[in-house]
Design an enzyme around this catalytic site. Structure first.
Site, PDB file in Angstrom:
ATOM      1  CG  LEU A  10      -1.729  -1.256   1.469  1.00  0.00           C
ATOM      2  CD1 LEU A  10      -2.677  -1.044   2.646  1.00  0.00           C
ATOM      3  CD2 LEU A  10      -2.495  -1.656   0.216  1.00  0.00           C
ATOM      4  CB  ALA A  12      -2.544   4.863  -2.845  1.00  0.00           C
ATOM      5  NE  ARG A  17       0.015  11.522   9.234  1.00  0.00           N
ATOM      6  CZ  ARG A  17      -0.305  10.327   9.722  1.00  0.00           C
ATOM      7  NH1 ARG A  17      -0.240  10.112  11.017  1.00  0.00           N
ATOM      8  NH2 ARG A  17      -0.681   9.353   8.920  1.00  0.00           N
ATOM      9  CG  ASN A 225       2.693   8.125   9.511  1.00  0.00           C
ATOM     10  OD1 ASN A 225       2.296   7.600   8.491  1.00  0.00           O
ATOM     11  ND2 ASN A 225       2.706   7.528  10.675  1.00  0.00           N
ATOM     12  CG  ASN A 375      58.023  12.907  -5.844  1.00  0.00           C
ATOM     13  OD1 ASN A 375      57.705  12.451  -4.750  1.00  0.00           O
ATOM     14  ND2 ASN A 375      58.069  14.205  -6.086  1.00  0.00           N
ATOM     15  CB  ALA A 378      53.830  21.144  -4.259  1.00  0.00           C
TER      16      ALA A 378
HETATM   17  C1  UD1 Z   1      -1.828   2.517   9.763  1.00  0.00           C
HETATM   18  C2  UD1 Z   1      -2.760   1.509  10.415  1.00  0.00           C
HETATM   19  C3  UD1 Z   1      -2.448   1.436  11.892  1.00  0.00           C
HETATM   20  C4  UD1 Z   1      -0.993   1.065  12.075  1.00  0.00           C
HETATM   21  C5  UD1 Z   1      -0.074   2.013  11.328  1.00  0.00           C
HETATM   22  C6  UD1 Z   1       1.310   1.448  11.319  1.00  0.00           C
HETATM   23  C7  UD1 Z   1      -4.837   1.532   9.125  1.00  0.00           C
HETATM   24  C8  UD1 Z   1      -6.258   1.924   9.122  1.00  0.00           C
HETATM   25  N1  UD1 Z   1      -4.147   1.868  10.197  1.00  0.00           N
HETATM   26  O1  UD1 Z   1      -2.099   3.797  10.302  1.00  0.00           O
HETATM   27  O2  UD1 Z   1      -3.264   0.480  12.528  1.00  0.00           O
HETATM   28  O3  UD1 Z   1      -0.662   1.077  13.466  1.00  0.00           O
HETATM   29  O4  UD1 Z   1      -0.487   2.133   9.953  1.00  0.00           O
HETATM   30  O5  UD1 Z   1       2.257   2.329  10.742  1.00  0.00           O
HETATM   31  O6  UD1 Z   1      -4.376   0.911   8.186  1.00  0.00           O
HETATM   32  N2  UD1 Z   1      -2.849   3.953   2.053  1.00  0.00           N
HETATM   33  C9  UD1 Z   1      -3.302   3.785   0.756  1.00  0.00           C
HETATM   34  N3  UD1 Z   1      -4.505   4.264   0.420  1.00  0.00           N
HETATM   35  C10 UD1 Z   1      -5.318   4.899   1.293  1.00  0.00           C
HETATM   36  C11 UD1 Z   1      -4.866   5.075   2.614  1.00  0.00           C
HETATM   37  C12 UD1 Z   1      -3.633   4.591   2.972  1.00  0.00           C
HETATM   38  O7  UD1 Z   1      -2.595   3.212  -0.073  1.00  0.00           O
HETATM   39  O8  UD1 Z   1      -6.421   5.284   0.898  1.00  0.00           O
HETATM   40  C13 UD1 Z   1      -1.518   3.453   2.427  1.00  0.00           C
HETATM   41  C14 UD1 Z   1      -0.580   4.569   2.804  1.00  0.00           C
HETATM   42  O9  UD1 Z   1       0.153   5.019   1.670  1.00  0.00           O
HETATM   43  C15 UD1 Z   1       0.309   3.894   3.824  1.00  0.00           C
HETATM   44  C16 UD1 Z   1      -0.595   2.825   4.451  1.00  0.00           C
HETATM   45  O10 UD1 Z   1      -1.641   2.633   3.558  1.00  0.00           O
HETATM   46  O11 UD1 Z   1       1.408   3.263   3.224  1.00  0.00           O
HETATM   47  C17 UD1 Z   1      -1.131   3.228   5.825  1.00  0.00           C
HETATM   48  O12 UD1 Z   1      -1.823   4.453   5.729  1.00  0.00           O
HETATM   49  P1  UD1 Z   1      -1.590   5.639   6.764  1.00  0.00           P
HETATM   50  O13 UD1 Z   1      -2.536   6.733   6.452  1.00  0.00           O
HETATM   51  O14 UD1 Z   1      -0.162   5.961   6.834  1.00  0.00           O
HETATM   52  O15 UD1 Z   1      -2.091   4.921   8.106  1.00  0.00           O
HETATM   53  P2  UD1 Z   1      -1.615   5.168   9.597  1.00  0.00           P
HETATM   54  O16 UD1 Z   1      -2.399   6.250  10.189  1.00  0.00           O
HETATM   55  O17 UD1 Z   1      -0.142   5.247   9.658  1.00  0.00           O
HETATM   56 CA    CA Z   2       1.487   5.331   8.176  1.00  0.00          CA
END
Ligand code: UD1
Ligand code: CA
Length: 449
Positions: A10, A12, A17, A225, A375, A378
């Site tokens: 994942l 996307a 932040r 993040n 050698n 300099a």
């Molecule tokens: C997420 C977890 C949380 C975990 C933490 C660990 C969920 C709901 N929560 O929180 O339980 O403790 O990671 O680091 O998953 N992403 C997508 N598409 C979206 C939303 C997110 O691809 O629509 C991907 C993001 O790019 C990321 C990952 O999913 O790589 C997690 O998303 P993020 O928003 O970072 O979740 P956290 O709040 O960190």
């Molecule tokens: Ca995350």
């Protein structure tokens, strides 16, 4: 029998932040994009398929990882991690076990991922006990200690926020089951997103076994993040890489101040002083050492070779017992023979220095072949560029080049030749003879002023 493995990554999310124009998966961690760490982890598992869900900055992501057997899926709107997994499911083999990885959780160890992937019919989560669980999903357990669900930070009660066992992110389940469970997910929580973590509730409701694998150390759980979390993960990776070298016997003045951004292979009794940066592929032979604040990229040091303080070395091969610096610059194609010496404020590019050759002070040696025991005094400059093309300088064994000499290439200096200080050499200088090319010193009476 084990199921074939498919990995879904994942990546996307917007990475709001990070407050950066660069998509989060491309931010560098230890010299490599975040996503590259996760992809490398997936690749080591030898998964049959590797699907990456991208969205924010999709084009630059795809361009950054061309080929490499990745199947890309675009999640046009980022409606949550569960929604992201749903986008990937059409690319997943129904008979496989799916391992979901997060593009922003880069430090999970291979052994840990293997444990997650190893199950067959269960849903397996990765958890970790951390000192500061702020921002992470918390693992709720029932009175018997079994996992009862994952509660996102934003949705957690004050009491739940005190739980220090967190959801690291990676989870694995049979593909067919996961697809059905995803169909049942609904937007929830303060953000009204579809959470992949809620498949745990579905599994528990159906009586599917939920297994929790505990990470070996809290560093594995680090999610990125924000810039502060990126620096934190970078620190953990730095420590890990330094520890791996120390286990092989390398002495490191201060592991917190050794930066490794590549692959380092080492012999015995290697020493790395404070502030050393190693990039790309580095080979350090027995007894090799690097002094404080030197940056060394894609280079090799033979036995007992020494780089002193404040050098910048890129694409160089340094022979046994050779010494470089302090304050030297070696550029790609610098090949220093055994026991040779390149001193302060000397730049060497695309040149071979023979065994025992010396260029100790303030020189430029480019596109040159320098014989054994030559050698170079300099302030010697090989004038290798005429404004259009580069030309070679060849200096025979044992030649002595006086200080302040300009060698206008293409030019050749014979073996054992001596070049007088301050000469500008444009024609071949014969072996074993003194060649001087400079105007004579005159002294004239001063006119009355
Ligand atoms: C997420 C977890 C949380 C975990 C933490 C660990 C969920 C709901 N929560 O929180 O339980 O403790 O990671 O680091 O998953 N992403 C997508 N598409 C979206 C939303 C997110 O691809 O629509 C991907 C993001 O790019 C990321 C990952 O999913 O790589 C997690 O998303 P993020 O928003 O970072 O979740 P956290 O709040 O960190
Ligand atoms: Ca995350």
């Amino acid at each position: 029998m084990a199921r074939p493995l498919n990995v879904v990554i994942l990546a996307a999310g917007k990475g709001t932040r990070m407050r950066s124009a660069l998509p989060k998966p491309l931010h560098l961690l230890g010299g490599k994009p975040l996503l590259a760490h996760v992809l490398d982890g997936a690749r080591r598992l030898k998964a049959q398929r590797m699907v990456v869900v991208c969205g924010h900055g999709a084009d630059s992501l795809r361009a950054a990882f061309p080929g490499l057997g990745i199947e890309w899926v675009v999640q046009a709107e980022q409606l949550g991690s569960g929604h992201a997994v749903i986008q990937a499911l059409p690319k997943v083999d129904p008979g496989s076990r799916v391992l979901v990885l997060y593009g922003d959780v880069p430090l999970v160890r291979h052994e840990t991922l293997t444990q997650l992937a190893g199950g067959r019919d269960d849903l397996t989560l990765l958890t970790a006990e951390v000192d500061d669980p702020f921002g992470y999903g918390r693992i709720a357990r029932n009175s018997d200690g079994f996992v009862a669900g994952i509660v996102e930070h934003a949705d957690a009660t004050p009491e739940q926020r005190r739980i220090r066992e967190i959801n690291v992110g990676p989870m694995a389940a049979p593909a067919k089951w996961l697809a059905n469970a995803c169909r049942l997910l609904k937007p929830t929580g303060v953000k009204q997103e579809v959470y992949i973590t809620h498949t745990v509730d579905i599994a528990l409701g159906e009586g599917l076994a939920v297994r929790a694998v505990r990470a070996r150390d809290a560093d594995e759980a680090l999610g990125v993040n924000s810039p502060a979390q990126l620096a934190g993960a970078w620190g953990a990776l730095r420590r890990r890489r330094a520890e791996a070298l120390m286990e092989q016997g390398v002495r490191i003045a201060d592991p917190h101040r050794l930066e490794i951004r590549g692959e380092v292979t080492v012999g015995r009794d290697v020493f790395l002083d404070v502030g050393v940066v190693l990039e790309g592929e580095i080979r350090l032979g027995d007894g090799a050492s690097i002094g404080p604040y030197s940056v060394v990229s894609n280079s090799s040091l033979d036995a007992d070779a020494r780089i002193e303080a404040h050098c910048v070395v890129d694409g160089a091969d340094i022979g046994a017992g050779a010494r470089v610096g302090p304050f030297a610059r070696l550029r790609p194609g610098a090949q220093l023979g055994a026991e040779s010496r390149v001193g302060n404020f000397v730049e060497v590019k695309n040149s071979e220095l023979g065994e025992g050759a010396k260029a100790s002070h303030l020189s430029y040696v480019g596109d040159s072949q320098v014989g054994r025991n030559v050698n170079i005094g300099a302030g010697v400059i090989t004038c290798n560029y005429d404004g259009r093309a580069k030309h070679r300088t060849v200096i025979g064994d044992g030649a002595f080049i006086g200080s302040g000499v300009e060698l206008v290439a293409p030019v050749e200096v014979g073996a054992g030749a001596v070049i007088g200080a301050g000469s500008t050499i444009t024609k071949p200088a014969p072996a074993k003879q003194l060649t001087i090319a400079r105007s004579r010193q005159k002294t004239l009476p001063l006119k009355k002023r």
